[in-house]
Design an enzyme around this catalytic site. Structure first.
Site, PDB file in Angstrom:
ATOM      1  N   GLY A 165      -2.424  11.381  -4.932  1.00 27.37           N
ATOM      2  CA  GLY A 165      -1.478  12.451  -5.249  1.00 27.37           C
ATOM      3  C   GLY A 165      -0.028  12.029  -5.186  1.00 27.37           C
ATOM      4  O   GLY A 165       0.866  12.889  -5.216  1.00 27.37           O
ATOM      5  N   GLU A 216       5.154  -0.122 -10.614  1.00 25.03           N
ATOM      6  CA  GLU A 216       6.559  -0.175 -10.217  1.00 25.03           C
ATOM      7  C   GLU A 216       7.339   1.004 -10.813  1.00 25.03           C
ATOM      8  O   GLU A 216       8.533   0.928 -11.050  1.00 25.03           O
ATOM      9  CB  GLU A 216       7.213  -1.508 -10.614  1.00 25.03           C
ATOM     10  CG  GLU A 216       7.324  -2.502  -9.474  1.00 25.03           C
ATOM     11  CD  GLU A 216       6.019  -3.291  -9.304  1.00 25.03           C
ATOM     12  OE1 GLU A 216       4.941  -2.748  -9.632  1.00 25.03           O
ATOM     13  OE2 GLU A 216       6.082  -4.433  -8.835  1.00 25.03           O
ATOM     14  N   ALA A 252       0.836  -1.204   0.000  1.00 23.75           N
ATOM     15  CA  ALA A 252       0.000   0.000   0.000  1.00 23.75           C
ATOM     16  C   ALA A 252       0.870   1.253   0.000  1.00 23.75           C
ATOM     17  O   ALA A 252       1.158   1.843   1.041  1.00 23.75           O
ATOM     18  CB  ALA A 252      -0.940  -0.010   1.204  1.00 23.75           C
ATOM     19  N   LEU A 253       1.287   1.629  -1.196  1.00 24.84           N
ATOM     20  CA  LEU A 253       2.147   2.802  -1.376  1.00 24.84           C
ATOM     21  C   LEU A 253       1.436   3.905  -2.161  1.00 24.84           C
ATOM     22  O   LEU A 253       1.372   5.047  -1.721  1.00 24.84           O
ATOM     23  CB  LEU A 253       3.440   2.395  -2.088  1.00 24.84           C
ATOM     24  CG  LEU A 253       4.395   3.520  -2.492  1.00 24.84           C
ATOM     25  CD1 LEU A 253       4.915   4.246  -1.256  1.00 24.84           C
ATOM     26  CD2 LEU A 253       5.558   2.971  -3.322  1.00 24.84           C
ATOM     27  N   GLN A 272      -1.979  -6.351 -35.269  1.00 27.58           N
ATOM     28  CA  GLN A 272      -1.904  -5.963 -36.681  1.00 27.58           C
ATOM     29  C   GLN A 272      -1.789  -7.188 -37.593  1.00 27.58           C
ATOM     30  O   GLN A 272      -2.447  -7.268 -38.633  1.00 27.58           O
ATOM     31  CB  GLN A 272      -0.701  -5.035 -36.895  1.00 27.58           C
ATOM     32  CG  GLN A 272      -0.706  -4.305 -38.224  1.00 27.58           C
ATOM     33  CD  GLN A 272      -1.768  -3.221 -38.273  1.00 27.58           C
ATOM     34  OE1 GLN A 272      -2.335  -2.846 -37.250  1.00 27.58           O
ATOM     35  NE2 GLN A 272      -2.063  -2.739 -39.470  1.00 27.58           N
ATOM     36  N   SER A 279       7.274   4.566 -17.133  1.00 23.54           N
ATOM     37  CA  SER A 279       8.434   4.654 -18.030  1.00 23.54           C
ATOM     38  C   SER A 279       9.143   5.987 -17.863  1.00 23.54           C
ATOM     39  O   SER A 279      10.383   6.061 -17.951  1.00 23.54           O
ATOM     40  CB  SER A 279       7.990   4.480 -19.485  1.00 23.54           C
ATOM     41  OG  SER A 279       7.559   3.161 -19.737  1.00 23.54           O
ATOM     42  N   GLU A 280       8.374   7.046 -17.625  1.00 28.92           N
ATOM     43  CA  GLU A 280       8.975   8.364 -17.454  1.00 28.92           C
ATOM     44  C   GLU A 280       9.854   8.416 -16.205  1.00 28.92           C
ATOM     45  O   GLU A 280      10.964   8.984 -16.227  1.00 28.92           O
ATOM     46  CB  GLU A 280       7.879   9.427 -17.377  1.00 28.92           C
ATOM     47  CG  GLU A 280       7.142   9.664 -18.686  1.00 28.92           C
ATOM     48  CD  GLU A 280       6.247   8.490 -19.092  1.00 28.92           C
ATOM     49  OE1 GLU A 280       6.093   8.260 -20.303  1.00 28.92           O
ATOM     50  OE2 GLU A 280       5.709   7.812 -18.192  1.00 28.92           O
TER      51      GLU A 280
END
Length: 397
Positions: A139, A375, A134-135, A348, A378-379
């Site tokens: 916000g 986890e 629970a992290l 595709q 990507s940023e």
């Protein structure tokens, strides 16, 4: 399987021969038992009880928990091999026991006191208890420094107040590993601590299951803590400052695991694509005869091979302690982005049928999208890798 060499000085708890037997059992379970029931899992939005029981009997709820606490004791280099097998099917299966072995269980393994380990780890390893990490908060997502959940000391107790969101396994959790702020961050530390909170503690409210894009059967929900009281012994490691370190350590390890999971899913998408290209026809010819289809298959194969090699090297460097920061983030970034591209190509290649709900590549396409989010997005991974490289260059000047 590429394993650590004797020259590395690292000796795994589980021998290569024993682990190969474990991996083969997991592969057979996934491909022979779970894959045929993927549609059932998706339609019911639940993993069947008998599959959960089989997973528990195989030790999958505790494969990364040390043997002294009832687990199999696999290290991260072995963990990623299992993750690549588990990623081959519905990701809901792995989600059942992922937090036990990963971000929740590893907080206890790495930072818990002996008393805390004795109270929880054996039950986590057996599957009796499902642990939730629970992290994340509305916000504060990928950056734990933004936490607003609080823990206030009152005598021999801590009182928790706050709200968490997107908490995996919250509806079935027996234990919440809760991150909370005990004071504002300052030059002496982050002020973030971590607590072991039984799910039946008064003041905990678990919301309804989230309605998600994919991963049917993998349940997440919001969790609210309203005046939840826990004894001082619930503070992990009996240290307030252990929280942030525990979060960062667990997340770094978890990133390598998620990268491996992505490789497994990409392999499945590739296999489905190859099989379809070899059998489906257009104008009387198998579509696999067309060069543009072959080009898409080639791009898929290259991504899978590169991801698998990266995951294996990163896991080995993690267990030896050579790199536990840049490598995990780079592997998570590359592999989760890669699987999104491989899954898109799979749809595709399948054409219109790939957009149909009962076709495996449609499910894979939806399932893997979240891998770029949890986890750490990507940023965030790009910031970790880029920032670390710059700091390293400055130190070496």
């Amino acid at each position: 399987m590429a394993m650590l060499t004797a020259n590395s000085g690292y000796v795994p708890t589980v021998s290569n021969d024993d682990f190969n037997s474990v991996r083969q059992l997991v592969r057979e379970f996934v491909r022979s038992t779970v894959v045929p029931r993927e549609q059932e899992i998706m339609d019911a939005d639940a993993v069947p009880t008998d599959l959960r029981e089989q997973a528990a009997a195989m030790g999958l709820f505790g494969y990364a928990i040390p043997q002294e606490w009832g687990g199999l004791g696999l290290d991260l280099a072995q963990d990623v091999e299992l993750a690549m097998e588990l990623g081959y099917t519905s990701l809901a299966l792995r989600s059942m026991f992922g937090t036990n072995n990963g971000i929740a269980g590893q907080v206890l393994v790495g930072f818990g006191t002996e008393e805390q380990k004795a109270a929880w780890l054996a039950r986590i390893a057996s599957g009796e208890v499902v642990a939730s990490f629970a992290l994340t908060e509305p916000g504060a997502g990928s950056n734990p420094a933004g936490l607003r959940t609080t823990a206030v000391r009152e005598g021999d107790e801590w009182v928790l107040e706050g709200r968490k969101c997107f908490i995996t396994n919250a509806p079935i959790a027996g234990l919440f590993v809760v991150f909370a702020r005990t004071r504002p961050a300052d030059e002496s530390g982050t002020g973030i601590a971590v607590f072991l909170v039984p799910a039946d503690a008064p003041g905990i409210e678990v919301g309804t299951k989230d309605r998600k894009m994919g991963q049917e059967g993998a349940w997440t929900a919001e969790v609210t803590f309203s005046g939840v009281r826990v004894p001082s012994s619930a503070l992990v490691g009996e240290q307030e400052e252990a929280g942030y370190s525990a979060a960062m350590t667990a997340l770094a390890r978890g990133r390598v695991h998620i990268a491996a999971l992505a490789v497994g899913a990409a392999q499945r998408a590739l296999d489905e694509s190859v099989n379809y290209a070899a059998s489906a026809t257009q104008g009387g010819r198998p579509i696999g005869d067309f060069q543009l289809v072959q080009a898409m298959l080639a791009d898929q194969q290259a991504g899978v091979l590169a991801g698998r090699a990266l995951v294996r090297e990163t896991a080995q460097r993690y267990v030896t302690g050579e790199d536990r920061r840049i490598g995990p983030s780079a592997a998570k970034l590359y592999c989760t982005e890669m699987v999104g591209k491989v899954a898109d190509l799979a749809v595709q290649i399948h054409g219109g049928s790939g957009y149909m709900r009962d076709v495996p590549v449609e499910r894979i396409y939806r399932d893997v999208r979240v891998l770029r989010l949890y986890e750490g997005t990507s940023e965030i991974q790009r910031l970790i890798v880029g920032g670390a490289l710059v700091r390293e260059a400055r130190r070496n000047r």
